[in-house]
Design a protein around this motif. Structure first.
Motif, short mmCIF file in Angstrom:
data_model
loop_
_atom_site.label_atom_id
_atom_site.label_comp_id
_atom_site.label_asym_id
_atom_site.label_seq_id
_atom_site.Cartn_x
_atom_site.Cartn_y
_atom_site.Cartn_z
N ARG A 110 -3.49 -1.57 -4.24
CA ARG A 110 -3.15 -0.26 -3.44
C ARG A 110 -4.30 -0.16 -2.34
N ASP A 111 -5.42 -0.91 -2.30
CA ASP A 111 -6.13 -0.78 -1.06
C ASP A 111 -5.61 -1.25 0.18
N LYS A 112 -4.62 -1.99 -0.03
CA LYS A 112 -4.05 -2.50 1.14
C LYS A 112 -2.96 -1.75 1.89
N VAL A 113 -2.50 -0.56 1.15
CA VAL A 113 -1.66 0.22 1.52
C VAL A 113 -2.14 1.69 1.95
N TYR A 114 -2.99 2.11 1.27
CA TYR A 114 -3.76 3.37 1.64
C TYR A 114 -4.99 3.30 2.00
N TYR A 115 -5.44 3.85 3.13
CA TYR A 115 -6.93 3.76 3.69
C TYR A 115 -7.70 5.06 3.31
N PHE A 116 -7.11 6.18 2.75
CA PHE A 116 -7.67 7.40 2.31
C PHE A 116 -6.72 7.98 1.43
N LYS A 117 -7.08 8.34 0.19
CA LYS A 117 -6.46 8.86 -0.64
C LYS A 117 -4.78 8.59 -0.57
N GLU A 118 -4.02 9.52 0.05
CA GLU A 118 -2.51 9.15 0.17
C GLU A 118 -2.46 8.74 1.68
N ARG A 119 -3.20 8.65 2.40
CA ARG A 119 -2.93 8.09 3.78
C ARG A 119 -2.64 6.66 3.94
N GLN A 120 -1.22 6.41 4.26
CA GLN A 120 -1.01 4.66 4.17
C GLN A 120 -1.38 4.36 5.60
N PHE A 121 -1.70 2.88 5.70
CA PHE A 121 -1.78 2.05 6.85
C PHE A 121 -0.27 2.08 7.62
N SER A 122 -0.27 2.02 8.89
CA SER A 122 1.16 2.05 9.55
C SER A 122 1.39 0.87 9.77
N GLU A 123 2.90 0.66 10.29
CA GLU A 123 3.42 -0.68 10.40
C GLU A 123 2.62 -1.31 11.67
N GLU A 124 2.22 -0.40 12.72
CA GLU A 124 1.48 -0.86 13.74
C GLU A 124 0.09 -1.35 13.60
N PHE A 125 -0.56 -0.96 12.50
CA PHE A 125 -1.86 -1.42 12.12
C PHE A 125 -1.61 -2.62 11.39
N TYR A 126 -0.65 -2.80 10.71
CA TYR A 126 -0.26 -4.30 9.79
C TYR A 126 -0.30 -5.17 11.03
N SER A 127 0.59 -4.80 12.10
CA SER A 127 0.90 -5.80 13.09
C SER A 127 -0.53 -6.31 13.75
N MET A 128 -1.20 -5.26 13.99
CA MET A 128 -2.50 -5.54 14.82
C MET A 128 -3.63 -6.21 13.93
#
Length: 217
Positions: free
Chosen positions: A185-203
């Motif tokens: 889950r820590d790879k999907v959410y950076y704070f509570k229910e706030r998800q990492f964006s696809e742009e972030f994964y690419s970066m």
């Protein structure tokens, strides 16, 4: 046995003995110069920290002010970051791994006192602190003597670390205890229910690929 030898052996020692007092004075003189630098004097700041600490690296950032006893007992790894008001009492070896971050007002206390009051008047002692790779210690936290913090650990803000912390976990509190292990889950959410964006994964994938290539060279 000299007082410095006693200090490094973890025995009771007198910090006001001539050799140690001289070493501390030299460190405090360097710290005075460091802590009064203009923010634009980044190269000089790095050079002075290289004289103070056990490092030849130049990829660290230590916000000012910074305090320590001697400096020669502090070893930092790659990409170290310490926020404002970091204090390290380094009567014993303080070893900090790679990619470690400290929040504001983090204190590492390798040096401490006997509990018995008559013995406490005779001196202090110091025991090592070891911090692994990829560790984030939150603001206003304290790490006590003889502590080992593992790899990939988050220490929550305001914690007091009085026991060893294992790898791959989040630990919080006073005394600091493991709250939970890191998970997917820590790879999907950076704070509570706030998800990492696809742009972030690419970066991040580009960054990790570049880091792997750089390490292979």
């Amino acid at each position: 046995m000299s007082e410095k030898d006693r200090m490094l052996a973890g025995e009771l020692f007198n910090p006001f003995e001539t050799e140690l007092a001289k070493a501390k004075f030299q460190a405090q003189a360097l710290l005075h110069e460091i802590n009064h630098l203009h923010p634009a004097e980044t190269q000089k700041k790095t050079s002075l920290f290289q004289q103070l600490l056990q490092t030849h690296l130049d990829d660290f950032t230590i916000e000012l002010p910074f305090r320590c006893d001697y400096g020669f007992n502090i070893a930092i790894g790659k990409n170290f970051y310490a926020n404002f008001n970091c204090t390290i009492l380094d009567g014993a070896a303080v070893t900090i791994g790679n990619h470690v971050m400290f929040g504001p007002n983090v204190s590492l206390f390798a040096t401490t006192h006997p509990v018995e009051p008559n013995y406490r008047r005779r001196g202090v002692f110091a025991l090592p602190i070891n911090i692994g790779d990829n560790v984030w210690i939150g603001g206003n936290s304290v790490v006590m003597p003889n502590m080992n913090i593992g790899n990939n650990v988050v220490i929550g803000a305001g914690s007091v670390v009085t026991r060893d912390i294992p790898d791959n976990c989040i630990a919080v509190g006073n005394p600091c205890r493991v709250l939970r292990k890191l998970n997917e889950r820590d790879k999907v959410y950076y704070f509570k229910e706030r998800q990492f964006s696809e742009e972030f994964y690419s970066m991040i994938n580009e960054f990790l690929s570049a880091e792997t290539i750089g390490a292979a060279k």
